[in-house]
Design a protein around this motif. Structure first.
Motif, short mmCIF file in Angstrom:
data_model
loop_
_atom_site.label_atom_id
_atom_site.label_comp_id
_atom_site.label_asym_id
_atom_site.label_seq_id
_atom_site.Cartn_x
_atom_site.Cartn_y
_atom_site.Cartn_z
N LEU A 177 50.32 40.91 31.31
CA LEU A 177 51.04 42.18 31.49
C LEU A 177 52.50 42.00 31.09
O LEU A 177 53.03 40.89 31.13
CB LEU A 177 50.96 42.62 32.95
CG LEU A 177 49.55 42.79 33.54
CD1 LEU A 177 49.63 43.26 34.99
CD2 LEU A 177 48.73 43.76 32.71
N TYR A 193 50.75 43.09 42.12
CA TYR A 193 49.80 42.51 41.15
C TYR A 193 48.68 41.75 41.85
O TYR A 193 48.81 41.33 43.00
CB TYR A 193 50.56 41.57 40.19
CG TYR A 193 51.65 42.31 39.47
CD1 TYR A 193 51.35 43.19 38.42
CD2 TYR A 193 52.99 42.19 39.87
CE1 TYR A 193 52.35 43.91 37.79
CE2 TYR A 193 54.00 42.90 39.24
CZ TYR A 193 53.67 43.76 38.20
OH TYR A 193 54.65 44.47 37.58
N GLY A 194 47.60 41.56 41.10
CA GLY A 194 46.41 40.91 41.66
C GLY A 194 45.40 41.98 42.04
O GLY A 194 45.75 43.15 42.21
N CYS A 210 40.47 41.84 36.37
CA CYS A 210 40.96 40.58 35.81
C CYS A 210 40.43 39.37 36.59
O CYS A 210 40.51 39.34 37.82
CB CYS A 210 42.48 40.60 35.84
SG CYS A 210 43.20 39.08 35.22
N GLY A 226 45.53 33.72 35.56
CA GLY A 226 45.87 34.30 36.85
C GLY A 226 45.27 33.54 38.01
O GLY A 226 45.83 33.48 39.10
N TYR A 227 44.10 32.95 37.80
CA TYR A 227 43.32 32.46 38.94
C TYR A 227 43.07 30.95 38.97
O TYR A 227 42.63 30.44 39.99
CB TYR A 227 41.98 33.22 39.01
CG TYR A 227 42.19 34.68 39.37
CD1 TYR A 227 42.23 35.09 40.69
CD2 TYR A 227 42.40 35.63 38.38
CE1 TYR A 227 42.46 36.42 41.03
CE2 TYR A 227 42.63 36.97 38.70
CZ TYR A 227 42.65 37.35 40.03
OH TYR A 227 42.89 38.66 40.36
N CYS A 235 45.18 36.46 43.01
CA CYS A 235 45.86 36.00 41.80
C CYS A 235 47.19 35.34 42.18
O CYS A 235 47.89 35.80 43.09
CB CYS A 235 46.12 37.20 40.88
SG CYS A 235 47.03 36.74 39.40
N CYS A 272 45.03 45.24 37.07
CA CYS A 272 44.53 43.96 37.59
C CYS A 272 43.08 44.06 38.08
O CYS A 272 42.48 43.05 38.45
CB CYS A 272 45.41 43.49 38.75
SG CYS A 272 47.12 43.17 38.29
N CYS A 313 52.99 38.16 34.33
CA CYS A 313 52.01 37.14 33.95
C CYS A 313 51.85 37.12 32.43
O CYS A 313 52.51 37.87 31.70
CB CYS A 313 50.66 37.42 34.62
SG CYS A 313 49.87 38.92 33.98
S1 SF4 Z 1 45.31 39.94 38.15
FE1 SF4 Z 1 45.39 39.36 35.95
S2 SF4 Z 1 46.62 40.98 35.00
FE2 SF4 Z 1 47.01 41.09 37.21
S3 SF4 Z 1 48.81 39.79 37.59
FE3 SF4 Z 1 47.01 38.50 37.87
S4 SF4 Z 1 46.70 37.54 35.85
FE4 SF4 Z 1 48.03 39.31 35.52
#
Ligand code: SF4
Length: 374
Positions: free
Chosen positions: A273, A293-294, A305, A310-311, A253, A302, A270
């Motif tokens: 969250l 995160y990620g 997700c 995010g991606y 992410c 995460c 993000c």
């Molecule tokens: S994985 Fe999803 S919830 Fe976690 S930081 Fe990335 S976008 Fe945000």
């Protein structure tokens, strides 16, 4: 062509400049939320459960412009809430067009015909109309009978007036891949420029917690939907992000790629969250503990997700990080229909019955959100 050449050029040259400057964390799309109010109460939405005094707040045009200038991203997505309920939305869009930002105004389109006179067609402005599938599926997802017909009517009017229009679809567990593919046909027949897709995210605040997808189910569903593609389907997304959704690629992410600014400030980390806020974009970059995160971080919030915010920036970054990434993007754009016999079989699998999404249940605890592996 899903995206105008001028936009592709602006985005590509921007990313290359970041690469040449050696910037590891750069924003691609600013998620600008000028309000949280909405005229719908979708079961999967985590944005409208704020108390009344927060829902009343609006970002002023000046606050929006300051955030856009500070961030520097070439594209600005305006979700919310429903941006057309903002009393100065016309002024905000005019200011962003003057700044030559490519704007995606995300709307459920209930007010679009009424407010369309506030806007002028421009290559910089796209109405990104929220449609979660065919008539029955969409009305169920937005908890509003007739919502699909109003949105489609507004799409036709916007196209008639010469606006750029895309659709913006969030898919939840129980989505019927055959119906989603039929929906793509309907949207292409309508004449939209392209379609955006994302799996839903399990917001703690969303009233419906039963229909969010785990990662394995997300990949399986998108493999069924996006394999054996029809030639005329156009997606307004990075082709490598679509391959990521289908399970053909893995990416970490990059939450800084689509940072969020709203009435609280710059949201950490993000769009999804809320682990605090920063006053400036520079402070957001410097003070967020990004390693928390990620998916690889082990953070349960995460774990499942795979959302666009995010991606997709990760996929775009991959395009410009190596010759292999660039060639994979060209190949995916021009030649790949993703023929896949197994995916055809998945289309015929019986679907789990979908209850009406409007089931107000207490939110699940975050600890229960571990990656689904089956
Ligand atoms: S994985 Fe999803 S919830 Fe976690 S930081 Fe990335 S976008 Fe945000």
């Amino acid at each position: 062509m899903p995206v105008p050449v001028s936009q592709m050029w602006t985005v590509s040259s921007y990313v290359l400049r970041q690469k040449l400057a050696g910037r590891k964390q750069y924003p691609l799309v600013l998620m600008l939320e000028p309000l949280f109010r909405c005229n719908l109460a979708c079961a999967g939405c985590g944005k409208i459960q704020y108390p009344a005094h927060i829902l009343k707040k609006d970002l002023s045009p000046e606050e929006c412009f300051r955030a856009v200038d500070e961030c520097g991203a070439p594209m600005v997505s305006i979700p919310g809430g429903e941006p057309l309920m903002h009393p100065q939305i016309g002024e905000i869009i005019e200011g962003l067009v003057a700044r030559k930002k490519y704007i995606y105004l995300c709307t459920n389109a209930l007010l679009l015909k009424e407010k369309i006179h506030l806007f002028k067609p421009s290559k910089y402005l796209t109405f990104s109309v929220h449609l979660d599938g065919q008539r029955e599926e969409h009305d169920l997802a937005v908890c509003r009978e007739g919502g699909y017909d109003i949105a489609v009517d507004a799409v036709k009017e916007a196209l008639r007036r010469g606006f750029r229009v895309t659709t913006n679809t969030t898919l939840f567990d129980g989505a019927n891949p055959k119906s989603v593919r039929a929906f793509f046909d309907e949207m292409m027949d309508l004449g939209v420029e392209g379609m955006m897709l994302s799996p839903g995210y399990s917001y703690d605040k969303a009233p419906d917690q039963k229909h969010f997808l785990g990662r394995a189910r997300t990949r399986r569903m998108f493999r069924a939907i996006l394999s054996n593609r029809k030639k005329n389907w156009q997606f307004n997304l990075s082709p490598l992000f679509l391959e990521f959704l289908m399970g053909k690629r893995t990416y970490p992410c990059t939450p800084w790629g689509m940072p969020t600014y709203n009435v609280f400030g710059w949201q950490k980390p993000c769009y999804l969250l809320q682990d605090g806020y920063a006053e400036t974009f520079a402070e957001l970059l410097a003070t967020t503990e990004w390693s928390n995160y990620g998916t690889e971080s082990g953070n349960p919030a995460c774990a499942n997700c795979m959302v666009h915010s995010g991606y997709e920036a990760s996929a775009v970054n991959a395009t410009f990080s190596s010759l292999g990434g660039f060639l994979a993007t060209v190949k995916a754009t021009l030649f790949t229909r993703y023929r896949d016999e197994e995916a055809l079989r998945l289309l015929d699998e019986p679907q789990a019955p979908v209850n009406p999404l409007v089931q107000i249940a207490p939110p699940l605890r975050r600890e229960s959100l571990q990656e689904t592996r089956v």
